[in-house]
Write an enzyme that holds these catalytic residues in place. Structure first.
Site, PDB file in Angstrom:
ATOM      1  N   VAL A  65       0.954  -1.289   0.175  1.00  0.00           N
ATOM      2  CA  VAL A  65       0.015  -0.101   0.029  1.00  0.00           C
ATOM      3  C   VAL A  65       0.879   1.192   0.110  1.00  0.00           C
ATOM      4  O   VAL A  65       0.734   2.169  -0.714  1.00  0.00           O
ATOM      5  CB  VAL A  65      -1.092  -0.023   1.058  1.00  0.00           C
ATOM      6  N   GLY A  67     -11.085  -1.374   1.160  1.00  0.00           N
ATOM      7  CA  GLY A  67      -9.870  -0.811   0.357  1.00  0.00           C
ATOM      8  C   GLY A  67     -10.376   0.667  -0.569  1.00  0.00           C
ATOM      9  O   GLY A  67     -10.613   1.392   0.296  1.00  0.00           O
ATOM     10  N   GLU A  86      -2.631 -14.601   1.788  1.00  0.00           N
ATOM     11  CA  GLU A  86      -1.117 -14.674   2.178  1.00  0.00           C
ATOM     12  C   GLU A  86      -0.576 -15.933   2.582  1.00  0.00           C
ATOM     13  O   GLU A  86      -1.271 -16.958   2.806  1.00  0.00           O
ATOM     14  CB  GLU A  86      -1.067 -13.586   3.552  1.00  0.00           C
ATOM     15  N   ASP A 123     -10.223 -10.788   9.581  1.00  0.00           N
ATOM     16  CA  ASP A 123     -10.009  -9.606   8.857  1.00  0.00           C
ATOM     17  C   ASP A 123     -11.417  -8.820   8.653  1.00  0.00           C
ATOM     18  O   ASP A 123     -11.328  -7.688   8.757  1.00  0.00           O
ATOM     19  CB  ASP A 123      -9.327  -9.593   7.438  1.00  0.00           C
ATOM     20  N   LYS A 156     -13.037  -5.107  10.232  1.00  0.00           N
ATOM     21  CA  LYS A 156     -13.925  -3.943   9.244  1.00  0.00           C
ATOM     22  C   LYS A 156     -15.299  -3.953   9.764  1.00  0.00           C
ATOM     23  O   LYS A 156     -16.006  -2.790   9.633  1.00  0.00           O
ATOM     24  CB  LYS A 156     -14.013  -4.600   7.620  1.00  0.00           C
TER      25      LYS A 156
END
Lengths: 428, 428
Positions: free
Chosen positions: B17, B136, B192, B203, B207
């Protein structure tokens, strides 16, 4: 709560959206302060008819004299939900110049006079916000002007008229023809008594102009947008679309190309797997492509009392915070480029063409030659197996310039073997 | 351009990023000024390894001493793209307290310490923005905190993890099993080396915590979110889902109910006509329901170098404008309510249950009785016509409290006629 600051609001118009705004500000008044740092109070409401009884509205707030609102020094926010060019333009301009912040849902006005209104806002160091003018409750203007600001946006494509999307959904899913579906839309209040602005794509065209201006940083006026409606779409077109795995949607599309901005509204066949294909009934959605973010889409209710009020009140709360923090006028006219608008004749599109032709040998060859002579490549041909003297021929072209296609069609219309060009629909 | 103001930026982290942000700020530098009123200059970049060669990056900007950035009086914006709780937490907190504005993409940190970070931002009158931390490149935090602020939001439901959505898409469309699809995701760089945080829903859970806090104005921490992953989904579940006109998606869901906030992440069967059902591959989408706006949805790329950088740079440009206009810190912690979090055991869901049972008369009645005893209503039963000693039984329940279902399942597991509870998947 101590130290309460109250910000006074003037409301221009108390139709469907105005009533929604009045209700929503009332419903949220307690929380407003915690969210923005100030309470809101609607001080005056401009109406045409003072005598009309309006359920749930404090009659004492009504006035039919607009100057009472614009010249009231206490009023810091003016909400314009009347629609139309005049008198809204004069009222908003005077309000902005006087340093009042304006929140508007007026797409007709902004699509044509956005620059002038922003100039007035700059003069008054005022906020001028209009999230509600495009796609009702869907956040799209703020995303374009702020969230996606790091992108070079090269395409915006959307279903931004709920009436026509409802009609096309009924034609697709329930086998209605256009007239029947329009009648149903009128019955449900989705279509107005005069549906021209919706069904001819004018309403969508105004929204395309506003979005393109925000996204491409160059002014696109409504008059720059080519518009074509859905009145000519037939059940036969719907059936072919289904057969080809497509749906037909009224698409507003704007592209920022290296040789100019393209902006148009027209029915398009799009693949049923495209995210816009699943947008049904009166829902709206806007698809945006940026160089960094890639594909994004924003979906929701594009019209209606409370969805539109949701966008207006979101803007009002933003303005409120800006007043509290003394930073109104921060985000102004951002069309600092002067990009050319491409002539629509030079825009490239793929086409679906349905025509009635003589059922005899050599017809396809003759028609294909005319297309070829005009640089129109054919990608696909569907010819009905007919025993009659006439047959239906469906042709899919590759991407060709509009004028080449028009020239080819002019020539085809003159040919005795072509009795009718029944449909011309662009394909995405 | 005369009268140029240049704002200096410090970048913490130069991974995927960080590199995207570096590129994008470079790519947009000329336009930044016209959009925000100031030019941006990256002054320093914190990296672990000073010796690593980084193509296209000015080596002179690199430092491995974070204090050089936080203590640099010229730096007004700090972009944190390192991830993880520490040392990011200490760095951001010190930066904010020192009055530096912070833009972060760090969901782990914000989901757990959002309040503390906003407190530090308040102390420094600084902006703290984190659009990139959720979904994102998709604008979702700003829409929740601003555009939709006039609404009482009662439900947020989203596909906010691209890796698992890619895996489920492959299982659905290409008939892969979980292991095969995960291998493909790893090969493409979507997963990953240790995929736990993705496939177990952690994850997505972070969020959900951040979105729920923003939408409901009450703090929801990651530890308040029930999480369940997709590792147990099998080809048999996929086939049943298809048969019932559903898809299976890993859904993050938060509801603001009259008796508390519900927050969870788990695989769900959703109708293939639901807008979220068409979200394929590594795309993300968030569905938001508000009392005024109704249903809205935000769709796009939830991860990746440039999509995430798009969100970071959007925030940076907003901060830049706020610095120019001297109004940083305007939008702070907005969770002014203290709503209870509902125990997950009390949350109601509909369930799809697949089990292996003895193929003999009376089995269905015995199983139905156990469900009934625990207040679980059965809506649908599919029993395989098997000739073997075992048969597969699929049950669809109506909405029941989680603990009632768990109690029923405990009892069923003890019954000799039930050889296996193969799947338990919630249904929307």
């Amino acid at each position: 709560m101590t130290d309460t600051k109250t910000i006074k609001v003037g409301l221009l118009g108390l139709g469907t959206v105005g009533t929604g705004v009045y209700k929503l500000i009332g419903r949220r008044s307690e929380e407003m302060q915690q969210k923005t740092g100030a309470a809101l109070e609607i001080k005056k409401i401009l109406v045409h008819n003072m005598k009309k009884v309006r359920q749930g509205v404090d009659q004492n707030l009504l006035t039919d004299q607009w100057k009472e609102i614009i010249e009231d020094d206490e009023i810091q926010i003016v909400i314009e939900v009347m629609g139309g060019i005049e008198p809204a333009k004069t009222m908003i301009t005077e309000a902005l110049k006087a340093g009042k912040n304006v929140v508007s849902a007026n797409k007709d006005l902004i699509a044509e006079y956005g620059k002038e209104l922003y100039d007035a806002a700059k003069e008054g160091s005022a906020d001028f916000l209009f999230e509600a003018a495009v796609a009702g409750g869907i956040p799209i203007i703020r995303p374009l002007k702020q969230c996606l600001e790091g992108n070079q946006i090269d395409e915006i494509m959307g279903i931004v008229n709920g009436t026509t999307n409802y009609i096309l959904t009924k034609m697709f899913e329930d086998g209605m023809d256009f007239t029947e579906a329009l009648a149903k839309a009128t019955e449900l209040g989705y279509a107005e008594a005069d549906p021209t602005a919706d069904v001819e794509g004018l309403d969508a065209g105004r929204k395309v102009a506003i979005m393109a201006t925000s996204a491409f940083h160059s002014q696109v006026k409504f008059s720059d947008v080519y518009t074509e409606g859905i009145t000519k779409i037939t059940a036969a077109d719907v059936n072919y679309a289904k057969e080809m795995g497509n749906v037909i949607k009224l698409i507003g599309i704007a592209r920022n190309t290296s040789n100019g901005i393209e902006a148009g509204v027209y029915p398009m066949m799009i693949d049923k797997k495209h995210p816009l294909a699943t947008v049904r009934d009166s829902f709206n959605a806007v698809f945006v492509h940026g160089d960094a973010v890639g594909d994004t889409m924003f979906y929701g209710r594009g019209a209606g009392e409370l969805p539109t009020a949701s966008a207006v009140v979101g803007d009002v709360m933003d303005v409120t915070r800006n007043i509290v923090w003394n930073c109104t006028g921060r985000i102004g006219w951002s069309a600092y480029k002067e990009l050319p608008i491409k002539e629509f004749a030079d825009v490239k599109n793929r086409f679906f063409i349905r025509m009635q032709v003589s059922n005899e040998p050599g017809v396809l060859a003759a028609i294909a030659k005319v297309f070829g002579d005009h640089k129109v490549s054919i990608e696909r041909v569907i010819q009905e197996q007919a025993k009659a003297a006439k047959a239906e021929l469906v042709i899919g072209t590759s991407a060709v310039k509009e004028y080449h296609l028009q020239d080819a069609l002019e020539e085809l219309k003159e040919m005795p073997i072509v009795s009718e060009i029944s449909s011309i629909i662009r394909e995405y």
